[in-house]
Motif scaffolding. Structure first.
Motif, PDB file in Angstrom:
ATOM      1  N   ALA A  75     -11.694   2.506   3.525  1.00 30.48           N
ATOM      2  CA  ALA A  75     -13.113   2.669   3.211  1.00 30.48           C
ATOM      3  C   ALA A  75     -13.319   3.183   1.789  1.00 30.48           C
ATOM      4  O   ALA A  75     -14.161   2.668   1.049  1.00 30.48           O
ATOM      5  CB  ALA A  75     -13.765   3.614   4.214  1.00 30.48           C
ATOM      6  N   VAL A  76     -12.548   4.189   1.405  1.00 30.01           N
ATOM      7  CA  VAL A  76     -12.667   4.738   0.047  1.00 30.01           C
ATOM      8  C   VAL A  76     -12.288   3.676  -0.982  1.00 30.01           C
ATOM      9  O   VAL A  76     -12.923   3.549  -2.033  1.00 30.01           O
ATOM     10  CB  VAL A  76     -11.803   6.012  -0.112  1.00 30.01           C
ATOM     11  CG1 VAL A  76     -11.753   6.460  -1.561  1.00 30.01           C
ATOM     12  CG2 VAL A  76     -12.341   7.128   0.770  1.00 30.01           C
ATOM     13  N   GLY A  77     -11.266   2.899  -0.668  1.00 26.13           N
ATOM     14  CA  GLY A  77     -10.865   1.824  -1.572  1.00 26.13           C
ATOM     15  C   GLY A  77     -11.962   0.796  -1.765  1.00 26.13           C
ATOM     16  O   GLY A  77     -12.209   0.327  -2.880  1.00 26.13           O
ATOM     17  N   LYS A  78     -12.659   0.451  -0.687  1.00 26.61           N
ATOM     18  CA  LYS A  78     -13.764  -0.509  -0.791  1.00 26.61           C
ATOM     19  C   LYS A  78     -14.893   0.038  -1.655  1.00 26.61           C
ATOM     20  O   LYS A  78     -15.491  -0.689  -2.454  1.00 26.61           O
ATOM     21  CB  LYS A  78     -14.295  -0.856   0.602  1.00 26.61           C
ATOM     22  CG  LYS A  78     -13.379  -1.768   1.378  1.00 26.61           C
ATOM     23  CD  LYS A  78     -13.956  -2.080   2.749  1.00 26.61           C
ATOM     24  CE  LYS A  78     -13.004  -2.956   3.550  1.00 26.61           C
ATOM     25  NZ  LYS A  78     -13.530  -3.273   4.886  1.00 26.61           N
ATOM     26  N   VAL A  79     -15.168   1.327  -1.506  1.00 30.87           N
ATOM     27  CA  VAL A  79     -16.223   1.951  -2.314  1.00 30.87           C
ATOM     28  C   VAL A  79     -15.822   1.944  -3.789  1.00 30.87           C
ATOM     29  O   VAL A  79     -16.637   1.606  -4.660  1.00 30.87           O
ATOM     30  CB  VAL A  79     -16.515   3.390  -1.822  1.00 30.87           C
ATOM     31  CG1 VAL A  79     -17.417   4.130  -2.797  1.00 30.87           C
ATOM     32  CG2 VAL A  79     -17.134   3.356  -0.434  1.00 30.87           C
ATOM     33  N   LYS A  80     -14.578   2.293  -4.080  1.00 30.68           N
ATOM     34  CA  LYS A  80     -14.110   2.294  -5.469  1.00 30.68           C
ATOM     35  C   LYS A  80     -14.188   0.891  -6.064  1.00 30.68           C
ATOM     36  O   LYS A  80     -14.568   0.724  -7.222  1.00 30.68           O
ATOM     37  CB  LYS A  80     -12.674   2.803  -5.559  1.00 30.68           C
ATOM     38  CG  LYS A  80     -12.549   4.293  -5.389  1.00 30.68           C
ATOM     39  CD  LYS A  80     -11.094   4.732  -5.523  1.00 30.68           C
ATOM     40  CE  LYS A  80     -10.926   6.217  -5.369  1.00 30.68           C
ATOM     41  NZ  LYS A  80      -9.516   6.631  -5.507  1.00 30.68           N
ATOM     42  N   GLN A  81     -13.829  -0.114  -5.265  1.00 31.55           N
ATOM     43  CA  GLN A  81     -13.913  -1.492  -5.743  1.00 31.55           C
ATOM     44  C   GLN A  81     -15.350  -1.859  -6.098  1.00 31.55           C
ATOM     45  O   GLN A  81     -15.619  -2.449  -7.143  1.00 31.55           O
ATOM     46  CB  GLN A  81     -13.425  -2.466  -4.673  1.00 31.55           C
ATOM     47  CG  GLN A  81     -11.937  -2.536  -4.514  1.00 31.55           C
ATOM     48  CD  GLN A  81     -11.564  -3.546  -3.445  1.00 31.55           C
ATOM     49  OE1 GLN A  81     -11.962  -4.696  -3.524  1.00 31.55           O
ATOM     50  NE2 GLN A  81     -10.800  -3.109  -2.460  1.00 31.55           N
ATOM     51  N   ALA A  82     -16.269  -1.498  -5.212  1.00 34.58           N
ATOM     52  CA  ALA A  82     -17.673  -1.832  -5.430  1.00 34.58           C
ATOM     53  C   ALA A  82     -18.230  -1.131  -6.663  1.00 34.58           C
ATOM     54  O   ALA A  82     -18.907  -1.753  -7.492  1.00 34.58           O
ATOM     55  CB  ALA A  82     -18.496  -1.470  -4.196  1.00 34.58           C
ATOM     56  N   ILE A  83     -17.947   0.157  -6.788  1.00 38.47           N
ATOM     57  CA  ILE A  83     -18.451   0.906  -7.949  1.00 38.47           C
ATOM     58  C   ILE A  83     -17.830   0.387  -9.233  1.00 38.47           C
ATOM     59  O   ILE A  83     -18.516   0.185 -10.237  1.00 38.47           O
ATOM     60  CB  ILE A  83     -18.188   2.419  -7.779  1.00 38.47           C
ATOM     61  CG1 ILE A  83     -19.040   2.968  -6.630  1.00 38.47           C
ATOM     62  CG2 ILE A  83     -18.479   3.176  -9.073  1.00 38.47           C
ATOM     63  CD1 ILE A  83     -18.706   4.393  -6.233  1.00 38.47           C
ATOM     64  N   THR A 122     -12.730  -1.856 -14.652  1.00 41.84           N
ATOM     65  CA  THR A 122     -11.639  -2.582 -13.998  1.00 41.84           C
ATOM     66  C   THR A 122     -10.566  -1.639 -13.471  1.00 41.84           C
ATOM     67  O   THR A 122      -9.936  -1.932 -12.461  1.00 41.84           O
ATOM     68  CB  THR A 122     -11.001  -3.610 -14.946  1.00 41.84           C
ATOM     69  OG1 THR A 122     -10.551  -2.953 -16.126  1.00 41.84           O
ATOM     70  CG2 THR A 122     -11.985  -4.700 -15.318  1.00 41.84           C
ATOM     71  N   GLU A 123     -10.369  -0.518 -14.140  1.00 35.77           N
ATOM     72  CA  GLU A 123      -9.363   0.452 -13.686  1.00 35.77           C
ATOM     73  C   GLU A 123      -9.748   1.028 -12.319  1.00 35.77           C
ATOM     74  O   GLU A 123      -8.910   1.112 -11.416  1.00 35.77           O
ATOM     75  CB  GLU A 123      -9.202   1.576 -14.709  1.00 35.77           C
ATOM     76  CG  GLU A 123      -8.071   2.532 -14.379  1.00 35.77           C
ATOM     77  CD  GLU A 123      -7.869   3.586 -15.469  1.00 35.77           C
ATOM     78  OE1 GLU A 123      -7.488   4.707 -15.117  1.00 35.77           O
ATOM     79  OE2 GLU A 123      -8.086   3.268 -16.655  1.00 35.77           O
ATOM     80  N   LEU A 124     -11.005   1.402 -12.161  1.00 31.82           N
ATOM     81  CA  LEU A 124     -11.477   1.935 -10.886  1.00 31.82           C
ATOM     82  C   LEU A 124     -11.424   0.849  -9.803  1.00 31.82           C
ATOM     83  O   LEU A 124     -11.024   1.114  -8.672  1.00 31.82           O
ATOM     84  CB  LEU A 124     -12.895   2.485 -11.013  1.00 31.82           C
ATOM     85  CG  LEU A 124     -13.485   3.144  -9.763  1.00 31.82           C
ATOM     86  CD1 LEU A 124     -12.637   4.352  -9.332  1.00 31.82           C
ATOM     87  CD2 LEU A 124     -14.921   3.563 -10.000  1.00 31.82           C
ATOM     88  N   HIS A 125     -11.805  -0.357 -10.164  1.00 32.74           N
ATOM     89  CA  HIS A 125     -11.758  -1.474  -9.222  1.00 32.74           C
ATOM     90  C   HIS A 125     -10.323  -1.703  -8.742  1.00 32.74           C
ATOM     91  O   HIS A 125     -10.078  -1.836  -7.536  1.00 32.74           O
ATOM     92  CB  HIS A 125     -12.307  -2.740  -9.876  1.00 32.74           C
ATOM     93  CG  HIS A 125     -12.274  -3.930  -8.980  1.00 32.74           C
ATOM     94  ND1 HIS A 125     -11.192  -4.777  -8.922  1.00 32.74           N
ATOM     95  CD2 HIS A 125     -13.179  -4.402  -8.091  1.00 32.74           C
ATOM     96  CE1 HIS A 125     -11.426  -5.721  -8.035  1.00 32.74           C
ATOM     97  NE2 HIS A 125     -12.634  -5.524  -7.515  1.00 32.74           N
ATOM     98  N   ASP A 126      -9.382  -1.734  -9.667  1.00 21.25           N
ATOM     99  CA  ASP A 126      -7.978  -1.952  -9.308  1.00 21.25           C
ATOM    100  C   ASP A 126      -7.428  -0.801  -8.468  1.00 21.25           C
ATOM    101  O   ASP A 126      -6.631  -1.010  -7.552  1.00 21.25           O
ATOM    102  CB  ASP A 126      -7.127  -2.133 -10.562  1.00 21.25           C
ATOM    103  CG  ASP A 126      -7.467  -3.417 -11.308  1.00 21.25           C
ATOM    104  OD1 ASP A 126      -8.148  -4.288 -10.719  1.00 21.25           O
ATOM    105  OD2 ASP A 126      -7.058  -3.546 -12.479  1.00 21.25           O
ATOM    106  N   GLU A 127      -7.853   0.405  -8.770  1.00 21.60           N
ATOM    107  CA  GLU A 127      -7.446   1.568  -7.977  1.00 21.60           C
ATOM    108  C   GLU A 127      -7.957   1.423  -6.546  1.00 21.60           C
ATOM    109  O   GLU A 127      -7.257   1.743  -5.581  1.00 21.60           O
ATOM    110  CB  GLU A 127      -8.010   2.839  -8.616  1.00 21.60           C
ATOM    111  CG  GLU A 127      -7.552   4.124  -7.975  1.00 21.60           C
ATOM    112  CD  GLU A 127      -8.134   5.349  -8.668  1.00 21.60           C
ATOM    113  OE1 GLU A 127      -8.557   6.273  -7.954  1.00 21.60           O
ATOM    114  OE2 GLU A 127      -8.160   5.380  -9.919  1.00 21.60           O
ATOM    115  N   GLY A 128      -9.165   0.913  -6.408  1.00 25.02           N
ATOM    116  CA  GLY A 128      -9.730   0.677  -5.089  1.00 25.02           C
ATOM    117  C   GLY A 128      -8.964  -0.371  -4.306  1.00 25.02           C
ATOM    118  O   GLY A 128      -8.734  -0.236  -3.105  1.00 25.02           O
ATOM    119  N   VAL A 129      -8.547  -1.435  -4.991  1.00 22.43           N
ATOM    120  CA  VAL A 129      -7.751  -2.481  -4.349  1.00 22.43           C
ATOM    121  C   VAL A 129      -6.442  -1.895  -3.825  1.00 22.43           C
ATOM    122  O   VAL A 129      -6.036  -2.152  -2.687  1.00 22.43           O
ATOM    123  CB  VAL A 129      -7.474  -3.652  -5.337  1.00 22.43           C
ATOM    124  CG1 VAL A 129      -6.462  -4.614  -4.765  1.00 22.43           C
ATOM    125  CG2 VAL A 129      -8.767  -4.369  -5.677  1.00 22.43           C
ATOM    126  N   ALA A 130      -5.795  -1.079  -4.650  1.00 23.47           N
ATOM    127  CA  ALA A 130      -4.520  -0.461  -4.253  1.00 23.47           C
ATOM    128  C   ALA A 130      -4.717   0.496  -3.080  1.00 23.47           C
ATOM    129  O   ALA A 130      -3.914   0.512  -2.144  1.00 23.47           O
ATOM    130  CB  ALA A 130      -3.901   0.270  -5.441  1.00 23.47           C
TER     131      ALA A 130
END
Length: 60
Positions: free
Chosen positions: A15-23, A30-38
């Motif tokens: 769930a946290v990863g999905k939120v990071k991806q969205a934000i 892109t760094e936050l998005h990639d962190e969310g994917v991981a």
């Protein structure tokens, strides 16, 4: 850790990863998005680990 604990950790990380991806996607970060994917992938792994423990027992 037990089966339930692994599954809960997995759900939270997913769930946290999905939120990071969205934000990150919304803000162009892109760094936050990639962190969310991981983090989402880590959560899926933890959920799988919980399922395996449930099938084989916690002593693995």
């Amino acid at each position: 850790m037990g089966e339930l604990t692994d599954k809960i950790k997995g759900n939270v990380n997913e769930a946290v990863g999905k939120v990071k991806q969205a934000i990150g996607g919304h803000n162009g970060d892109t760094e936050l998005h990639d962190e969310g994917v991981a983090q989402q992938a880590q959560g899926k792994g933890e959920q799988f680990k919980g399922k395996v423990k449930g099938a084989l027992g916690d002593d693995i």
